[in-house]
Design an enzyme around this catalytic site. Sequence first.
Site, PDB file in Angstrom:
ATOM      1  N   ARG A 101       0.820  -1.221   0.000  1.00  0.00           N
ATOM      2  CA  ARG A 101       0.000   0.000   0.000  1.00  0.00           C
ATOM      3  C   ARG A 101       0.851   1.267   0.000  1.00  0.00           C
ATOM      4  O   ARG A 101       0.478   2.273   0.606  1.00  0.00           O
ATOM      5  CB  ARG A 101      -0.936   0.052   1.207  1.00  0.00           C
ATOM      6  CG  ARG A 101      -1.982  -1.017   1.233  1.00  0.00           C
ATOM      7  CD  ARG A 101      -3.190  -0.593   0.412  1.00  0.00           C
ATOM      8  NE  ARG A 101      -4.188  -1.651   0.455  1.00  0.00           N
ATOM      9  CZ  ARG A 101      -5.231  -1.625   1.256  1.00  0.00           C
ATOM     10  NH1 ARG A 101      -5.433  -0.607   2.047  1.00  0.00           N
ATOM     11  NH2 ARG A 101      -6.081  -2.626   1.226  1.00  0.00           N
ATOM     12  N   ARG A 107      -3.305   6.855   1.098  1.00  0.00           N
ATOM     13  CA  ARG A 107      -3.796   8.073   1.755  1.00  0.00           C
ATOM     14  C   ARG A 107      -2.815   8.776   2.668  1.00  0.00           C
ATOM     15  O   ARG A 107      -3.036   9.910   3.056  1.00  0.00           O
ATOM     16  CB  ARG A 107      -5.094   7.749   2.517  1.00  0.00           C
ATOM     17  CG  ARG A 107      -6.286   7.594   1.591  1.00  0.00           C
ATOM     18  CD  ARG A 107      -7.447   6.945   2.282  1.00  0.00           C
ATOM     19  NE  ARG A 107      -7.117   5.568   2.634  1.00  0.00           N
ATOM     20  CZ  ARG A 107      -7.922   4.764   3.327  1.00  0.00           C
ATOM     21  NH1 ARG A 107      -9.080   5.205   3.759  1.00  0.00           N
ATOM     22  NH2 ARG A 107      -7.550   3.525   3.579  1.00  0.00           N
ATOM     23  N   ARG A 122      -7.174  12.160  -4.978  1.00  0.00           N
ATOM     24  CA  ARG A 122      -8.354  11.482  -4.436  1.00  0.00           C
ATOM     25  C   ARG A 122      -9.514  12.455  -4.213  1.00  0.00           C
ATOM     26  O   ARG A 122     -10.686  12.081  -4.364  1.00  0.00           O
ATOM     27  CB  ARG A 122      -7.972  10.794  -3.128  1.00  0.00           C
ATOM     28  CG  ARG A 122      -9.078  10.011  -2.442  1.00  0.00           C
ATOM     29  CD  ARG A 122      -9.368   8.728  -3.172  1.00  0.00           C
ATOM     30  NE  ARG A 122     -10.279   7.887  -2.424  1.00  0.00           N
ATOM     31  CZ  ARG A 122     -11.597   7.909  -2.537  1.00  0.00           C
ATOM     32  NH1 ARG A 122     -12.166   8.754  -3.379  1.00  0.00           N
ATOM     33  NH2 ARG A 122     -12.347   7.086  -1.821  1.00  0.00           N
ATOM     34  N   ASP A 134      -6.746  -2.436  -7.267  1.00  0.00           N
ATOM     35  CA  ASP A 134      -7.250  -3.092  -6.061  1.00  0.00           C
ATOM     36  C   ASP A 134      -7.556  -4.555  -6.379  1.00  0.00           C
ATOM     37  O   ASP A 134      -7.837  -4.895  -7.529  1.00  0.00           O
ATOM     38  CB  ASP A 134      -8.504  -2.395  -5.526  1.00  0.00           C
ATOM     39  CG  ASP A 134      -8.792  -2.843  -4.088  1.00  0.00           C
ATOM     40  OD1 ASP A 134      -8.088  -2.390  -3.178  1.00  0.00           O
ATOM     41  OD2 ASP A 134      -9.681  -3.696  -3.896  1.00  0.00           O
ATOM     42  N   TYR A 142     -15.052 -11.068   0.067  1.00  0.00           N
ATOM     43  CA  TYR A 142     -15.730  -9.778  -0.129  1.00  0.00           C
ATOM     44  C   TYR A 142     -17.019  -9.964  -0.932  1.00  0.00           C
ATOM     45  O   TYR A 142     -18.029  -9.304  -0.676  1.00  0.00           O
ATOM     46  CB  TYR A 142     -14.814  -8.774  -0.836  1.00  0.00           C
ATOM     47  CG  TYR A 142     -13.721  -8.234   0.061  1.00  0.00           C
ATOM     48  CD1 TYR A 142     -13.961  -7.163   0.911  1.00  0.00           C
ATOM     49  CD2 TYR A 142     -12.453  -8.800   0.070  1.00  0.00           C
ATOM     50  CE1 TYR A 142     -12.967  -6.659   1.740  1.00  0.00           C
ATOM     51  CE2 TYR A 142     -11.452  -8.314   0.894  1.00  0.00           C
ATOM     52  CZ  TYR A 142     -11.711  -7.243   1.734  1.00  0.00           C
ATOM     53  OH  TYR A 142     -10.727  -6.766   2.552  1.00  0.00           O
TER      54      TYR A 142
HETATM   55  O1  1CP Z   1       0.036  -1.500  -2.497  1.00  0.00           O
HETATM   56  C1  1CP Z   1      -0.231  -0.572  -3.290  1.00  0.00           C
HETATM   57  O2  1CP Z   1       0.170   0.591  -3.167  1.00  0.00           O
HETATM   58  C2  1CP Z   1      -1.026  -0.939  -4.534  1.00  0.00           C
HETATM   59  C3  1CP Z   1      -2.422  -0.781  -4.466  1.00  0.00           C
HETATM   60  C4  1CP Z   1      -3.304  -1.667  -3.589  1.00  0.00           C
HETATM   61  C5  1CP Z   1      -3.217  -3.047  -3.279  1.00  0.00           C
HETATM   62  C6  1CP Z   1      -2.092  -4.014  -3.597  1.00  0.00           C
HETATM   63  C7  1CP Z   1      -4.499  -1.187  -3.029  1.00  0.00           C
HETATM   64  C8  1CP Z   1      -4.936   0.215  -3.111  1.00  0.00           C
HETATM   65  N1  1CP Z   1      -5.164  -2.246  -2.464  1.00  0.00           N
HETATM   66  C9  1CP Z   1      -4.401  -3.389  -2.586  1.00  0.00           C
HETATM   67  C10 1CP Z   1      -4.709  -4.753  -2.152  1.00  0.00           C
HETATM   68  C11 1CP Z   1      -5.899  -5.003  -1.302  1.00  0.00           C
HETATM   69  N2  1CP Z   1      -7.124  -4.384  -1.344  1.00  0.00           N
HETATM   70  C12 1CP Z   1      -5.964  -6.045  -0.337  1.00  0.00           C
HETATM   71  C13 1CP Z   1      -4.866  -7.043  -0.069  1.00  0.00           C
HETATM   72  C14 1CP Z   1      -3.780  -6.502   0.774  1.00  0.00           C
HETATM   73  C15 1CP Z   1      -4.166  -6.125   2.178  1.00  0.00           C
HETATM   74  O3  1CP Z   1      -4.595  -7.001   2.942  1.00  0.00           O
HETATM   75  O4  1CP Z   1      -4.042  -4.920   2.502  1.00  0.00           O
HETATM   76  C16 1CP Z   1      -7.237  -6.002   0.239  1.00  0.00           C
HETATM   77  C17 1CP Z   1      -7.776  -6.893   1.328  1.00  0.00           C
HETATM   78  C18 1CP Z   1      -7.969  -4.949  -0.406  1.00  0.00           C
HETATM   79  C19 1CP Z   1      -9.376  -4.564  -0.180  1.00  0.00           C
HETATM   80  C20 1CP Z   1      -9.462  -3.122   0.119  1.00  0.00           C
HETATM   81  N3  1CP Z   1      -9.483  -2.128  -0.821  1.00  0.00           N
HETATM   82  C21 1CP Z   1      -9.432  -2.503   1.380  1.00  0.00           C
HETATM   83  C22 1CP Z   1      -9.325  -3.245   2.713  1.00  0.00           C
HETATM   84  C23 1CP Z   1     -10.602  -3.291   3.409  1.00  0.00           C
HETATM   85  C24 1CP Z   1     -10.595  -4.303   4.530  1.00  0.00           C
HETATM   86  O5  1CP Z   1     -11.430  -5.223   4.472  1.00  0.00           O
HETATM   87  O6  1CP Z   1      -9.777  -4.179   5.459  1.00  0.00           O
HETATM   88  C25 1CP Z   1      -9.496  -1.112   1.181  1.00  0.00           C
HETATM   89  C26 1CP Z   1      -9.522  -0.037   2.215  1.00  0.00           C
HETATM   90  C27 1CP Z   1      -9.507  -0.899  -0.221  1.00  0.00           C
HETATM   91  C28 1CP Z   1      -9.458   0.416  -0.919  1.00  0.00           C
HETATM   92  C29 1CP Z   1      -8.078   0.808  -1.295  1.00  0.00           C
HETATM   93  N4  1CP Z   1      -7.243   0.016  -2.080  1.00  0.00           N
HETATM   94  C30 1CP Z   1      -6.057   0.669  -2.288  1.00  0.00           C
HETATM   95  C31 1CP Z   1      -6.149   1.949  -1.629  1.00  0.00           C
HETATM   96  C32 1CP Z   1      -5.055   3.006  -1.656  1.00  0.00           C
HETATM   97  C33 1CP Z   1      -7.401   2.015  -1.012  1.00  0.00           C
HETATM   98  C34 1CP Z   1      -7.953   3.211  -0.237  1.00  0.00           C
HETATM   99  C35 1CP Z   1      -8.895   3.910  -1.141  1.00  0.00           C
HETATM  100  C36 1CP Z   1      -9.168   5.336  -0.814  1.00  0.00           C
HETATM  101  O7  1CP Z   1      -8.347   6.202  -1.143  1.00  0.00           O
HETATM  102  O8  1CP Z   1     -10.257   5.611  -0.296  1.00  0.00           O
END
Ligand code: 1CP
Length: 345
Positions: A22, A26, A35, A71, A148
């Site tokens: 990540r 943010r 964003r 994502d 999900y």
């Molecule tokens: O790593 C990076 O910078 C690349 C982008 C990336 C990756 C690899 C994002 C951006 N998400 C992910 C993977 C991801 N997404 C996972 C697997 C890794 C982990 O466990 O963290 C999972 C479970 C998600 C699902 C997801 N998407 C969540 C988690 C929710 C939860 O259940 O805890 C969230 C918050 C998102 C949205 C998201 N994805 C990525 C970002 C930067 C964001 C935030 C979006 C925003 O700006 O509002």
Amino acid sequence: MSRYIEAVWCRPVDRLPIWLMRQAGRYLPEYRAIRERHTFMNMIQTPEIAAEITLQPIRRFGLDAAILFSDILTVASALGSKLEFVEGKGPVIDNPIRTESDLTLLSQTPIRDSLHYVRECIELLQSGPLGNTPLIGFAGAPFTVASYMIQGGSSKDLTLVKRLMLTHPNIMADLIDRLVLATADYVSMQIEAGVDGIQLFDTWAIHLSMPEFEEWVMSPLKAVLNRIRNPRRVPITIFTRGSAVFWNRLATLPVQCLSLDWQVDIKGVAGLAPSHIALQGNLDPMVLTATPTVLSSQVTRILQSAGNRPGFIFNLGHGITPDVPIDMVTRLVEQVQAYQPVYEA
Ligand code: 1CP
């Protein structure tokens, strides 16, 4: 060759590579500025914006690998989940899978058609702006994406997923089978488009017992790995939460690297893991919100535990959180990139 690629193939490096799960997100003001003007879906579906966000942490910190900005839930959306990212709540899916008839509504459109914007983003990034920095593509593993799609959003304990697994394993199996095909096609497309590495995320494996893990994580992962078309031998990494319990099972998969979560005793794993498997990890992201002194001593502990093993990539043990101060990330990257491993003769 980049240090990330050398380390992932367990070859010696002059200094350790580091990237952060990540790393685009943010906690970066330049991310928040974009964003404010776009929805999250709009950002990942517009190749120019997704490419720009991929580059942001590389420019700021000089990290040793970029990860495609996207994502894991793009695949759910391609299959027909009505996905939205709601501020403060995360992903929300309006039409969760609970019955057999929910499954029949899922889309049959090939992934390469629905997720063409990911291919375009990779091609754009690989046309020059990344220079020599390797680009990691990724996908969610079937179990975590299925979670999900069933749950309809984030969940602390996956109650609905576990109930469906236990009472209607046929529905679960059908969904997982579809996700195996979609995930393998999606990863193959990313490899064809030019990524240098792949990471698969099976975050929610942590909620499973060992027999459930074998059935719903190991078997689907084996099927995905078998189906991926990978003529360039792009290295593949697997991340799960719960790696303390599962890492030695994951080490039997045909992958090059295990990305360990922050609960694992990295010293123990570094001593026991097969020498052809690289390790990545595993700083607790919370440490980045502590003091510089605490950060430095925790990083030193990890470097001393695993840094001299051929095949180590420094990373966090889960994604970076929005409250992390930027100067703590700068300190982390500087300390790790200053480390020169000493390999045993
Ligand atoms: O790593 C990076 O910078 C690349 C982008 C990336 C990756 C690899 C994002 C951006 N998400 C992910 C993977 C991801 N997404 C996972 C697997 C890794 C982990 O466990 O963290 C999972 C479970 C998600 C699902 C997801 N998407 C969540 C988690 C929710 C939860 O259940 O805890 C969230 C918050 C998102 C949205 C998201 N994805 C990525 C970002 C930067 C964001 C935030 C979006 C925003 O700006 O509002």
